[in-house]
Design an enzyme around this catalytic site. Structure first.
Site, PDB file in Angstrom:
ATOM      1  N   SER A  30      57.517  25.825  54.833  1.00 58.07           N
ATOM      2  CA  SER A  30      57.617  25.732  56.290  1.00 58.07           C
ATOM      3  C   SER A  30      59.061  25.495  56.706  1.00 58.07           C
ATOM      4  O   SER A  30      59.860  24.967  55.920  1.00 58.07           O
ATOM      5  CB  SER A  30      56.777  24.568  56.799  1.00 58.07           C
ATOM      6  OG  SER A  30      57.326  23.339  56.340  1.00 58.07           O
ATOM      7  N   ASP A  31      59.389  25.853  57.932  1.00 56.56           N
ATOM      8  CA  ASP A  31      60.651  25.389  58.504  1.00 56.56           C
ATOM      9  C   ASP A  31      60.499  23.891  58.770  1.00 56.56           C
ATOM     10  O   ASP A  31      59.391  23.352  58.779  1.00 56.56           O
ATOM     11  CB  ASP A  31      61.003  26.154  59.783  1.00 56.56           C
ATOM     12  CG  ASP A  31      62.497  26.031  60.105  1.00 56.56           C
ATOM     13  OD1 ASP A  31      63.166  25.136  59.539  1.00 56.56           O
ATOM     14  OD2 ASP A  31      63.001  26.822  60.927  1.00 56.56           O
ATOM     15  N   TRP A  32      61.598  23.221  59.000  1.00 58.97           N
ATOM     16  CA  TRP A  32      61.636  21.759  59.111  1.00 58.97           C
ATOM     17  C   TRP A  32      61.028  21.311  60.453  1.00 58.97           C
ATOM     18  O   TRP A  32      61.674  21.380  61.495  1.00 58.97           O
ATOM     19  CB  TRP A  32      63.080  21.291  58.990  1.00 58.97           C
ATOM     20  CG  TRP A  32      63.597  21.118  57.579  1.00 58.97           C
ATOM     21  CD1 TRP A  32      64.294  20.037  57.118  1.00 58.97           C
ATOM     22  CD2 TRP A  32      63.479  21.994  56.453  1.00 58.97           C
ATOM     23  NE1 TRP A  32      64.598  20.189  55.779  1.00 58.97           N
ATOM     24  CE2 TRP A  32      64.113  21.372  55.347  1.00 58.97           C
ATOM     25  CE3 TRP A  32      62.876  23.242  56.240  1.00 58.97           C
ATOM     26  CZ2 TRP A  32      64.171  21.954  54.073  1.00 58.97           C
ATOM     27  CZ3 TRP A  32      62.938  23.817  54.975  1.00 58.97           C
ATOM     28  CH2 TRP A  32      63.576  23.174  53.919  1.00 58.97           C
ATOM     29  N   GLY A  33      59.784  20.899  60.408  1.00 59.83           N
ATOM     30  CA  GLY A  33      59.103  20.502  61.647  1.00 59.83           C
ATOM     31  C   GLY A  33      58.199  21.593  62.178  1.00 59.83           C
ATOM     32  O   GLY A  33      57.806  21.565  63.347  1.00 59.83           O
TER      33      GLY A  33
END
Ligand code: BGC
Length: 754
Positions: A291-294
């Site tokens: 995932s991307d961060w957040g």
């Protein structure tokens, strides 16, 4: 809390610009390599294929060990909210624990596309070599250079102790105001896929993992955590998704990073269509999705839709979705053990296939001189000469007085902001710029165009003015033989450019200088396209993008003609925002949490030049355009088809009197129409030729570029009929045309899918 807020907290702790070197010895201990292969650990046998190795290690794992590999931590402090955990590398993007008992190393993750970036406080800062922006590298149209640049930054990542590089941004320039365009590969799926793919391949040549990102349709920063990019299946597959597909086929990135945004109302990291259907099933992708961060909003929903690893979960997501939540989901049966095994198999396979297990990373010295030469070569080929009236460039050595104005050209060159920010070796050229904290700091690399020019004009009087006083700048220009005006535009992750105009009234300054001296050369350091109301008044314009660690030297070499100007535009430069599919950018930066839609059905797959062709709009500068200091002639265009594959060949000759480089481009279009736009880029090839020399170029056109996506057949389909093949020096120039006749043909969704 979102990324900006967290990052802001962390960066607010920054004290000045001084960097403390990392303690290499202490870190080396955290990077303990996998041990040799004992007989009871057959997965450590490098002679076995990665699939077998992944299956073997999976069988030896407990459920808790499996869960260890699917959950990541942030690599930097964000006090008071979050403290970096032991084992992570300070100031880094992320960390995933290993399973030492089984010889599975931790994953040390670093951003990103132009080099080893730094997150967090000044204490944790790494100073490293920066490539020119991703868009600049794409402007070279030279995959070999992209590979070399990737290999160089990958080696710095490796020597800094990282085995995962979060590089490889391939989001198309659908929105020229997108603050992250500088990180990406422009507006065309073939060009972007080929160039970004080559860079990833270079990075992974260091036995480390690279990502391709941000999957997918992550094309603006305004409202990036909530925006829904709405588009049809066929339109997406022939545009943004095709860029990913080509990049993945070119480079086999071991990881794909799913994006923040929603696609057709569903978050990208829980989007079954994007992850399971398109990526894993249709394209046969064997790596893992991080995932991307957040970007994670659910547990079982995301996991069952295809998410394999949560990044920096504790720091950025609302819950530990692929941690405690997943454990409970496994217990309740909401996620099957088979699915967890699939996630872990994908991750361990990547660790084996990349060489991360067999070639453990180790902190080692970096050869900054050698790496500087790599980034400089990239920057030199990236610069696009947009205008050169009366041969003003290369600069005449006869100039006695030269005015150099603006953009801190006395000390450095600009770089782009956000998580990809590489801190320069030697410190920042300019202190105290705002914003100092996320998405800043604003950083100029200490490579001075002024000094590089002075070295080449030892007998001329060069005078620098910062350009903030337009009248003073015009006065200086009037009394100089020539004026070189540097203009810049800082763009950054997390916000879009408010418009296509240069900021800080630089248009007025350039106009005033040009009115005072017709021999005005404009050098642009921008994240992407800008408008040029003063274009008719100036003598020459050079787009230098963000030119990286050795940018000043590279600019001087192009301006003086030591190297040819050989970059070509990877994006259309519009005349105004009114020419765009969305004259006004959707969303409101003041309400970042309010969900909204962007209607990509407006242009569908007609991104960039395709939109301009479709709507018959004259841009300021077309895609593919760029001048050289010499001249090239094209001849003998031939296009033929054999077994349904179109090959094109032609001759190219340097008919000028200087050595130079050119990028002949081939565009294809069906005579009967039926595509999203009149034509598509079908192939390109960069050539270097001495004066009088010629060569023959042969290209094969990817059959998908001759197809439409057939939803019913779930594959590509070529319509029978005549297709025009155009050879030219840009998307708007025609040197020759040929015709090929194609039979109807059906092709699978992916050539690599099983
Ligand atoms: C960015 C990614 C980056 C990640 C880690 C995110 O905000 O969108 O591109 O890799 O942070 O720093």
């Amino acid at each position: 809390m979102n990324r900006q807020t967290f990052q802001g907290l962390a960066l607010a702790l920054m004290i000045g610009a001084s960097a403390t070197a990392l303690n290499a010895q202490a870190l080396a201990q955290t990077l303990a390599p996998a041990t040799a292969a004992p007989a009871d650990q057959p997965w450590l046998n490098a002679g076995l294929d990665p699939d077998t190795r992944a299956d073997l290690v999976l069988k030896a794992m407990t459920q808790d060990e499996k869960l260890t590999l699917v959950f990541g931590y942030f690599g930097a402090d964000m006090k008071p909210k979050y403290t970096r955990i032991d084992g992570s590398l300070p100031g880094s993007a992320g960390y995933v624990k290993g399973v030492p008992r089984l010889g599975i190393p931790a994953q040390w993750q670093t951003d990103a596309g132009v080099g080893v970036a730094t997150q967090g406080s000044a204490k944790e800062m790494r100073e490293r070599t920066a490539l020119p922006s991703g868009l600049a590298t794409t402007a070279t149209w030279n995959p070999e250079l992209a590979f070399k640049g990737g290999a160089m930054i990958g080696s710095e990542a490796r020597n800094s102790g990282f085995n995962v590089m979060l590089a490889g941004g391939v989001n198309l320039t659908r929105e020229p105001r997108n603050g992250r365009n500088f990180e990406y590969g422009g507006e065309d799926p073939l060009l972007a896929g080929a160039m970004v793919g080559a860079q990833i391949k270079g990075i992974q040549s260091n036995h480390i993992i690279s990502t391709v990102k941000h999957y997918a349709l992550n094309n603006q920063e305004t409202g990036r955590f909530v925006v829904s990019s709405n588009i049809g299946d066929a339109e997406a597959r022939t545009s943004d998704l095709l860029a990913f597909q080509i990049a993945i086929e070119t480079s086999d990135p071991h990881s794909v990073m799913c994006a923040y945004n929603r696609v057709n109302s569903v978050y990208a990291c829980e989007n079954d269509w994007l992850l399971n259907t398109v990526l894993k099933k249709d394209w046969g992708y064997k790596g893992y999705v991080m995932s991307d961060w957040g970007a994670v909003h659910s547990g079982s929903r995301a996991v069952n839709a295809g998410l394999d690893q949560e990044s920096a979960g504790q720091a950025f997501d609302k819950q530990d979705f692929l941690g405690d939540v997943l454990k409970a989901d496994l217990a309740s049966g909401a996620v099957s053990t088979a699915r967890l095994d699939d996630m872990v198999r994908r991750i361990t396979r990547a660790l084996f296939a990349s060489g991360v297990v067999d070639h453990p990373v180790k902190i080692a010295p970096i050869d900054y001189a050698a790496n500087g030469a790599v980034t400089q070569a990239d920057a030199e080929e990236a610069m696009v000469l947009l205008k050169n009236a009366g041969g003003l460039l290369p600069l005449a050595k006869t100039a006695k007085t030269i005015a150099v104005i603006g953009a801190h050209a006395d000390v450095g060159v600009l770089s782009g902001g956000g998580s990809s920010q590489v801190y320069p070796v030697g410190g920042r050229a300019v202190q105290g710029l705002l914003p100092a904290t996320w998405p800043g700091p604003v950083i100029y690399y200490p490579s001075s165009p002024l000094k590089a020019l002075q070295a080449r004009f030892p007998n001329a009087k060069t005078t620098y003015l910062d350009g903030t006083d337009a009248a003073a700048a015009a006065k200086l220009a009037a009394s100089s033989d020539l004026a070189i005006v540097f203009a810049d535009q800082w763009t950054t992750e997390s916000e879009d450019a408010p418009s296509l105009s240069l900021p800080r009234d630089q248009d007025a300054t350039i106009a005033a200088i040009a009115a005072a001296n017709a021999k005005t050369v404009v050098v642009l350091e921008t994240g992407g396209p800008v408008t040029m109301p003063w274009l008719d008044k100036v003598g020459a314009v050079l787009a230098a993008w963000y030119p990286g660690t050795r940018g000043g030297e590279a600019i001087a070499r192009v301006l003086t003609g030591e190297v040819d100007a050989s970059g070509r535009l990877p994006v259309t430069f519009p005349r105004s925002e009114a020419q765009l599919p969305r004259p006004k950018l959707d969303g409101d930066p003041k309400t970042p949490d309010v969900k909204f839609d962007v209607d990509y059905a407006i242009e569908g797959a007609a991104v960039g030049y395709k939109w301009f062709d479709l709507k018959k709009i004259e841009p300021l500068f077309p895609f593919g355009y760029g001048l050289s200091y010499t001249r090239f002639a094209y001849s003998d265009l031939k296009a033929q088809t054999q077994d349904g594959v179109v090959t094109v060949s032609f001759a190219i000759k340097n008919v000028g009197d200087r050595p130079g480089k050119d990028v002949p481009q081939v565009y294809v279009s069906p005579k009967a129409g039926g595509w999203e736009a009149p034509k598509r880029l079908g192939g390109f090839h960069k050539v270097a030729l001495a004066p009088g020399a010629s060569t023959t170029v042969s290209l094969t056109v990817d059959p998908r570029l001759l197809s439409v996506w057939d939803g019913k057949a779930h594959g590509w389909s070529i319509a029978a009929g005549d297709y025009e093949v155009t050879l030219g020096a840009s998307s708007r120039s025609t040197a020759a045309t040929a015709t090929v006749t194609l039979q109807a043909q059906a092709l699978p969704a992916s050539p690599i899918a099983k």
